[in-house]
Design a protein around this motif. Structure first.
Motif, PDB file in Angstrom:
ATOM      1  N   ARG A   1      -5.798  36.903  -9.853  1.00  0.00           N
ATOM      2  CA  ARG A   1      -6.387  37.451  -8.637  1.00  0.00           C
ATOM      3  C   ARG A   1      -7.789  38.020  -8.908  1.00  0.00           C
ATOM      4  NH1 ARG A   1      -2.871  41.765  -5.476  1.00  0.00           N
ATOM      5  NH2 ARG A   1      -1.432  39.988  -5.493  1.00  0.00           N
ATOM      6  N   ILE A   2      -7.931  38.744 -10.035  1.00  0.00           N
ATOM      7  CA  ILE A   2      -9.224  39.331 -10.398  1.00  0.00           C
ATOM      8  C   ILE A   2     -10.228  38.227 -10.719  1.00  0.00           C
ATOM      9  CG2 ILE A   2     -10.445  40.778 -12.071  1.00  0.00           C
ATOM     10  CD1 ILE A   2      -7.882  42.431 -12.321  1.00  0.00           C
ATOM     11  N   LEU A   3      -9.745  37.199 -11.418  1.00  0.00           N
ATOM     12  CA  LEU A   3     -10.626  36.075 -11.769  1.00  0.00           C
ATOM     13  C   LEU A   3     -11.105  35.358 -10.503  1.00  0.00           C
ATOM     14  CD1 LEU A   3     -11.914  34.503 -14.074  1.00  0.00           C
ATOM     15  CD2 LEU A   3      -9.856  33.070 -14.174  1.00  0.00           C
ATOM     16  N   ALA A   4     -10.218  35.220  -9.542  1.00  0.00           N
ATOM     17  CA  ALA A   4     -10.591  34.582  -8.271  1.00  0.00           C
ATOM     18  C   ALA A   4     -11.626  35.427  -7.529  1.00  0.00           C
ATOM     19  CB  ALA A   4      -9.348  34.402  -7.406  1.00  0.00           C
ATOM     20  N   LYS A   5     -11.467  36.738  -7.612  1.00  0.00           N
ATOM     21  CA  LYS A   5     -12.396  37.640  -6.931  1.00  0.00           C
ATOM     22  C   LYS A   5     -13.782  37.589  -7.566  1.00  0.00           C
ATOM     23  CE  LYS A   5     -12.678  42.280  -5.007  1.00  0.00           C
ATOM     24  NZ  LYS A   5     -11.974  43.562  -4.782  1.00  0.00           N
ATOM     25  N   ILE A   6     -13.814  37.564  -8.902  1.00  0.00           N
ATOM     26  CA  ILE A   6     -15.108  37.534  -9.602  1.00  0.00           C
ATOM     27  C   ILE A   6     -15.782  36.173  -9.399  1.00  0.00           C
ATOM     28  CG2 ILE A   6     -14.573  36.641 -11.945  1.00  0.00           C
ATOM     29  CD1 ILE A   6     -16.017  39.094 -13.061  1.00  0.00           C
ATOM     30  N   SER A   7     -14.978  35.112  -9.303  1.00  0.00           N
ATOM     31  CA  SER A   7     -15.510  33.763  -9.094  1.00  0.00           C
ATOM     32  C   SER A   7     -16.062  33.594  -7.681  1.00  0.00           C
ATOM     33  CB  SER A   7     -14.423  32.713  -9.343  1.00  0.00           C
ATOM     34  OG  SER A   7     -13.983  32.762 -10.690  1.00  0.00           O
ATOM     35  N   ALA A   8     -15.473  34.299  -6.732  1.00  0.00           N
ATOM     36  CA  ALA A   8     -15.895  34.186  -5.340  1.00  0.00           C
ATOM     37  C   ALA A   8     -17.221  34.896  -5.088  1.00  0.00           C
ATOM     38  CB  ALA A   8     -14.821  34.759  -4.424  1.00  0.00           C
ATOM     39  N   GLY A   9     -17.602  35.770  -6.023  1.00  0.00           N
ATOM     40  CA  GLY A   9     -18.870  36.491  -5.870  1.00  0.00           C
ATOM     41  C   GLY A   9     -18.643  37.973  -5.645  1.00  0.00           C
ATOM     42  N   THR A  10     -19.415  38.781  -6.355  1.00  0.00           N
ATOM     43  CA  THR A  10     -19.281  40.224  -6.235  1.00  0.00           C
ATOM     44  C   THR A  10     -20.648  40.866  -6.431  1.00  0.00           C
ATOM     45  OG1 THR A  10     -18.093  42.155  -7.064  1.00  0.00           O
ATOM     46  CG2 THR A  10     -18.689  40.498  -8.689  1.00  0.00           C
ATOM     47  N   THR A  11     -20.687  42.168  -6.532  1.00  0.00           N
ATOM     48  CA  THR A  11     -21.951  42.877  -6.708  1.00  0.00           C
ATOM     49  C   THR A  11     -22.122  43.312  -8.163  1.00  0.00           C
ATOM     50  OG1 THR A  11     -21.002  45.059  -6.270  1.00  0.00           O
ATOM     51  CG2 THR A  11     -21.767  43.763  -4.360  1.00  0.00           C
ATOM     52  N   PHE A  12     -23.357  43.684  -8.497  1.00  0.00           N
ATOM     53  CA  PHE A  12     -23.627  44.177  -9.848  1.00  0.00           C
ATOM     54  C   PHE A  12     -22.794  45.424 -10.165  1.00  0.00           C
ATOM     55  CE2 PHE A  12     -27.587  41.658 -10.276  1.00  0.00           C
ATOM     56  CZ  PHE A  12     -27.411  41.241 -11.590  1.00  0.00           C
ATOM     57  N   LYS A  13     -22.545  46.213  -9.151  1.00  0.00           N
ATOM     58  CA  LYS A  13     -21.813  47.464  -9.355  1.00  0.00           C
ATOM     59  C   LYS A  13     -20.339  47.209  -9.649  1.00  0.00           C
ATOM     60  CE  LYS A  13     -22.093  52.108  -7.411  1.00  0.00           C
ATOM     61  NZ  LYS A  13     -22.565  52.910  -6.263  1.00  0.00           N
ATOM     62  N   ILE A  14     -19.773  46.203  -8.993  1.00  0.00           N
ATOM     63  CA  ILE A  14     -18.340  45.902  -9.151  1.00  0.00           C
ATOM     64  C   ILE A  14     -18.077  44.991 -10.355  1.00  0.00           C
ATOM     65  CG2 ILE A  14     -16.329  44.850  -8.003  1.00  0.00           C
ATOM     66  CD1 ILE A  14     -17.245  47.498  -6.794  1.00  0.00           C
ATOM     67  N   PHE A  15     -19.035  44.126 -10.692  1.00  0.00           N
ATOM     68  CA  PHE A  15     -18.820  43.133 -11.747  1.00  0.00           C
ATOM     69  C   PHE A  15     -18.346  43.753 -13.064  1.00  0.00           C
ATOM     70  CE2 PHE A  15     -19.665  39.980 -14.937  1.00  0.00           C
ATOM     71  CZ  PHE A  15     -19.511  38.753 -14.299  1.00  0.00           C
ATOM     72  N   PRO A  16     -18.976  44.825 -13.583  1.00  0.00           N
ATOM     73  CA  PRO A  16     -18.525  45.398 -14.860  1.00  0.00           C
ATOM     74  C   PRO A  16     -17.074  45.880 -14.823  1.00  0.00           C
ATOM     75  CG  PRO A  16     -20.681  46.268 -14.265  1.00  0.00           C
ATOM     76  CD  PRO A  16     -20.170  45.529 -13.067  1.00  0.00           C
ATOM     77  N   GLN A  20     -14.104  44.241 -17.128  1.00  0.00           N
ATOM     78  CA  GLN A  20     -13.276  45.035 -18.032  1.00  0.00           C
ATOM     79  C   GLN A  20     -11.793  44.697 -17.868  1.00  0.00           C
ATOM     80  OE1 GLN A  20     -13.911  49.238 -17.646  1.00  0.00           O
ATOM     81  NE2 GLN A  20     -12.637  49.754 -19.404  1.00  0.00           N
ATOM     82  N   PHE A  21     -11.336  44.595 -16.618  1.00  0.00           N
ATOM     83  CA  PHE A  21      -9.944  44.222 -16.358  1.00  0.00           C
ATOM     84  C   PHE A  21      -9.637  42.841 -16.937  1.00  0.00           C
ATOM     85  CE2 PHE A  21      -9.893  47.474 -12.926  1.00  0.00           C
ATOM     86  CZ  PHE A  21      -8.715  48.120 -13.288  1.00  0.00           C
ATOM     87  N   LEU A  22     -10.532  41.913 -16.705  1.00  0.00           N
ATOM     88  CA  LEU A  22     -10.317  40.533 -17.164  1.00  0.00           C
ATOM     89  C   LEU A  22     -10.237  40.444 -18.683  1.00  0.00           C
ATOM     90  CD1 LEU A  22     -12.577  38.261 -14.920  1.00  0.00           C
ATOM     91  CD2 LEU A  22     -10.100  38.122 -15.175  1.00  0.00           C
ATOM     92  N   MET A  23     -11.205  41.069 -19.364  1.00  0.00           N
ATOM     93  CA  MET A  23     -11.273  40.944 -20.818  1.00  0.00           C
ATOM     94  C   MET A  23     -10.122  41.672 -21.504  1.00  0.00           C
ATOM     95  SD  MET A  23     -13.698  38.919 -20.977  1.00  0.00           S
ATOM     96  CE  MET A  23     -13.802  38.748 -22.747  1.00  0.00           C
ATOM     97  N   ASN A  24      -9.670  42.770 -20.937  1.00  0.00           N
ATOM     98  CA  ASN A  24      -8.547  43.514 -21.530  1.00  0.00           C
ATOM     99  C   ASN A  24      -7.227  42.784 -21.336  1.00  0.00           C
ATOM    100  OD1 ASN A  24     -10.185  45.586 -22.414  1.00  0.00           O
ATOM    101  ND2 ASN A  24      -9.862  46.852 -20.595  1.00  0.00           N
ATOM    102  N   ASP A  25      -7.165  41.951 -20.315  1.00  0.00           N
ATOM    103  CA  ASP A  25      -5.912  41.270 -19.979  1.00  0.00           C
ATOM    104  C   ASP A  25      -5.917  39.794 -20.371  1.00  0.00           C
ATOM    105  OD1 ASP A  25      -3.319  41.446 -18.777  1.00  0.00           O
ATOM    106  OD2 ASP A  25      -4.080  40.235 -17.115  1.00  0.00           O
ATOM    107  N   CYS A  26      -7.038  39.349 -20.968  1.00  0.00           N
ATOM    108  CA  CYS A  26      -7.195  37.916 -21.232  1.00  0.00           C
ATOM    109  C   CYS A  26      -6.404  37.473 -22.468  1.00  0.00           C
ATOM    110  CB  CYS A  26      -8.675  37.596 -21.436  1.00  0.00           C
ATOM    111  SG  CYS A  26      -8.997  35.829 -21.372  1.00  0.00           S
TER     112      CYS A  26
END
Length: 289
Positions: A1-16, A20-26
């Motif tokens: 779900r997080i990967l889909a959200k980041i792929s769909a486009g987000t802001t500079f403020k939300i991206f980090p 973090q969620f993605l890399m910790n759970d990858c």
């Protein structure tokens, strides 16, 4: 779900935060596929952001600090980034973010530097990494902090390419890299001195082609902006120590460089000492020939 959200486009403020969620759970089996999507999303984010904004630049720095930290703490992530980029087989599939990732990886490990340099050298040589993409990276993607963080790695990579200057594709690419770096809006005088110092050190090479290309780069920097180069006249005078070992065509370039800066009628009076030294060297060589 997080990967889909980041792929769909987000802001500079939300991206980090999402990163973090993605890399910790990858998990390892999905790492390359995940990084490929992160790469694409980050490139899109960087591409649509234009102009200066302190908050955006701060977030950009935070993102690359995060990426660097993950690469330092987990070797598998660094290796997966290399695999992600190495899997690209068509030049049009490369993005400016790939240069930033390679600069970042080069900056994370002494052991990995040679691997990164070899990857870039090969990809430039076979036409996968293009000059146009490099120009886009420098013009639109490099922030002031990223330049500061990666300048040593960029210089190292450029010098590596110059050592293989017999490949004209590598020589042209390295020439463009140094011209873009030296004249970048965020490059301070002290960094320009470092660039020139590294280039001058390469004139001690045993390869005549490398020496010739290096001198042509310095000459091109003079032609682009004399004032920026003129500030480093004491450094450039070191070239006079090399002339006894240079080919005649390269001696001419050395004197073109130095005379254009110090010997013109409108040259600054503070350069008169350099002018006298250059004239003395010329007289010495004329009288001994």
């Amino acid at each position: 779900r997080i990967l889909a959200k980041i792929s769909a486009g987000t802001t500079f403020k939300i991206f980090p935060i999402l990163l973090q969620f993605l890399m910790n759970d990858c998990k390892s089996p999905n790492l390359v596929a995940t990084l490929f999507k992160i790469r694409k999303a980050l490139d899109n984010l960087l591409m649509i952001s234009t102009g200066e904004n302190k908050e955006r630049e701060s977030c950009k720095t935070l993102i690359f600090d995060q990426l660097r930290t993950y690469c330092l703490s987990q070797k598998a992530i660094a290796e997966a980034w290399l695999t992600t980029i190495s899997n690209i087989k068509v030049s049009t599939d490369h993005k400016p973010i790939d240069f930033l990732i390679l600069f970042m990886l080069h900056n994370t490990s002494e052991i990995r530097k040679k691997v990164i340099e070899a990857i870039i050298r090969k990809r430039v040589s076979i036409g996968l990494l293009k000059i146009s993409l490099l120009e886009k990276t420098f013009e639109k993607y490099l922030s002031q902090q990223l330049i500061k963080d990666y300048i040593t790695s960029i210089i190292d990579i450029g010098c590596c390419l110059l050592r293989f200057s017999k490949d004209s594709t590598l020589a042209k690419f390295a020439t463009t890299m140094f011209e873009l770096l030296f004249n970048h809006v965020y490059i301070a005088t002290i960094y320009r001195g470092e660039i020139l110092s590294r280039l001058i050190s390469l004139t001690g090479s045993n390869d005549p082609t490398t020496i010739n290309i290096v001198l042509k780069i310095i000459w091109s920097l003079v032609l682009i902006d004399q004032e920026k180069v003129k500030r480093h006249m004491p450094l450039l005078m070191q070239l006079l120590e090399k002339i006894d070992t240079l080919d005649l065509k390269d001696v001419k370039i050395v004197f073109d460089i130095l005379c254009s800066l110090a010997c013109k009628e409108n040259a600054n009076s503070s350069l008169s000492g350099f002018k006298n030294e250059i004239n003395n060297i010329i007289r010495k060589h004329v009288s001994s020939s």
